[in-house]
Design a protein around this motif. Structure first.
Motif: not given
Length: 160
Positions: A155-159
């Motif tokens: 969803i957010c890459g490296q959250c």
């Protein structure tokens, strides 16, 4: 002779159909991703082992025919863009909660206790990029609601 040929075609069709049904009734098994899915709720962070449905074939099969799905597991359907999403429960024996998630990881809608084997449409209500399925009752039990935030690399890459 024509009757014999018609009979053979009929039997072949029956056999072919029965083999196709058997193959379709085998549940899809997706490996659990190395990274856990995390949902930030009002009562804290909740964590799930995650199965990823990121191809047409995986999205089509989903949890169909699955009779077992651990309480600490989720399946995410990745659509690649925000759009109106429509799901259903055809051939799915387990009741599920569906979390419709926007591109930014926020939950747009929670559809609780979907009906096993139902062909009724469960709609996102607004554009969503992901759908997360968990066992029915998990959303209420853990306090997962619209507005909560989902974190996972898909969803957010490296959250953070």
């Amino acid at each position: 002779m024509k009757q014999w040929f018609a009979y053979l075609v009929f039997v072949a069709a029956l056999l072919g159909g029965s083999f196709a049904v058997s193959a379709q009734e085998e549940p899809m098994r997706v490996p659990v991703d190395a990274q856990a899915l995390k949902i930030q709720t009002a009562s804290g962070e909740k964590s799930f082992g995650l199965e990823i449905a990121d191809t047409d074939q995986k999205r089509s099969a989903g949890l169909m025919y699955r009779k077992d799905f651990p309480a600490d597991r989720a399946m995410i359907f990745v659509f690649g863009e925000e759009r109106p999403v429509m799901m259903w429960m055809a051939n799915t024996p387990l009741p599920l909660d569906m979390l419709f998630v926007r591109n930014d990881g926020s939950i747009a809608r929670v559809a609780e206790n979907t009906v096993p084997f139902s062909k009724d449409i469960v709609a996102s209500g607004e554009p969503a990029a992901f759908v997360i399925e968990v066992n029915a009752g998990i959303a209420a039990k853990l306090g997962i609601k619209a507005g909560d935030t989902v974190k996972h690399r898909i969803i957010c890459g490296q959250c953070q």
